[in-house]
Design an enzyme around this catalytic site. Sequence first.
Site, PDB file in Angstrom:
ATOM      1  CB  THR A 169      -0.948   0.007   1.224  1.00 13.42           C
ATOM      2  OG1 THR A 169      -1.730   1.211   1.211  1.00 13.42           O
ATOM      3  CG2 THR A 169      -0.192  -0.076   2.531  1.00 13.42           C
TER       4      THR A 169
ATOM      5  CG  HIS B 230       4.769 -11.450  16.894  1.00 21.42           C
ATOM      6  ND1 HIS B 230       5.749 -12.320  16.477  1.00 21.42           N
ATOM      7  CD2 HIS B 230       5.335 -10.694  17.878  1.00 21.42           C
ATOM      8  CE1 HIS B 230       6.849 -12.109  17.171  1.00 21.42           C
ATOM      9  NE2 HIS B 230       6.628 -11.127  18.030  1.00 21.42           N
TER      10      HIS B 230
END
Length: 494
Positions: free
Chosen positions: A413, A465
């Site tokens: 992006t 994560h």
Amino acid sequence: MADITVPVLGESVTEATVGTWMKAPGDAVAKDEVLVELETDKVSIEVSAAEDGVLSEIAAKEGDTVEIGALLGRIGSGSGAAPAPSAPAAAATPAAAPSGGGDSVKVVVPAMGESVTEGTLSQWLKKPGEAVEVDDPIAEIETDKVAIEVPSPVAGVLSETLIAEGTTVGIGTEIAMITAGASASAAPAAAAPTTAPAAPASSSAAVAPSVRRISAENDVNPADIPGTGRDGRATKGDALSYVAQGTKSASAAPAAVARDIGPREERVKMTRLRQTIAKRLKEAQNTAAMLTTFNDVDLTEVMAMRSKYKDLFLEKHGVKLGFMSFFTKAVVHALKEIPAVNAEIDGTDLIYKNYYDISMAVGTDKGLVTPVVRDADTMSLAQIEAEIGRLGKLARDGKLALSDLQGGTFTITNGGVYGSMMSTPILNPPQSGVLGMHRIEQRPVAIKGEVKIRPMMYLALSYDHRIVDGKEAVTFLVRVKENLEDPERLLLDL
């Protein structure tokens, strides 16, 4: 006599299982009344009567597997036909009769892509009484992901609109009538009503099997589910929304009341696309263990290469040499080294993807979309630039297909085009990584003990994560930085 057949079931879906018949042979049926529900491995689809009459035959029994176009049953004429239902909110006033008319042709909602069964008729592009040509777009239907134009199947005059703007419609729903070969009448046409408020579910309306199943699984009364379907009937989407809100009965909690707005405020209903964006972004925050790591990159070499070869590149390939192709190549190179960033979580399993379909975030008037550049690892810089340009134009024109948006493995992006200095991009589920680009600034940096002014950009990698460790995330971002600061590494695959 009218045949009841299996409609188009969506992209890649070729067969279904017959669920529950809501009518028995000999029963009177009304046009658009639901007769039977089909179950696929993805969605439930309701099949409605095409005309008033009597269900004379059931050809496919409950539990049978049927393919697209297969005969389900037949509707015959008969005096026992049910009276037509009272005019729903979405019904339109017929237009002034066109001159020189031929046969009336129905316009129905087309298939809208895999797993998409309904949308909102957001806008009529033609009015009753207007002439249309074959494939002229007459209406726009907005789904959770894209806007789809409904083309005219024949040339003639749009004689009647059957659905109001703002109404939820399913695949196969009749939305308009066209008089084939007719010429437009000079008389002004009456437009469809502009609102179609949802009605509470009618106790007399047939309850779809999918609604009954969802109600039973979640211990709710199907009669309590507010319906947005024809005649106030609850749809599968209504049931899922009702359950998601945690409502166990109509009396469990009062309905939310919209606040009054002030004289300098304006209330505008969120589009389906905007609602979906909001839902998916919140789901990403609630589901993933999302972290962001940062770095900066010196774009001196990339800018020098662009400056040196931009004219020759444009002359040979017909596209401009931009930054996105360099970033795409750098990302793919890093993904090959750190495959966890290109993977996704599926339950208790990890799915590693040995292909590189890069989603490109594109801002449009209707919201952010992420069309996908397929197999970016096999493409040249010119091919990547051409594909990004093609997808960007489709996005801005509102013509992206669902297939253009599905299946990305990683997202890029670029907030820099709007002037962003730094941001923490949010994941695009089920992907595990997204790279945020930002504006290029001339900044002083220390190079070999000397202060130099260099074109610098901050990079941000947000990652899940649960699957990507901090070491892997940092290494990935460092590899992207190295590839951009020394583009020859990409050519030599270093």
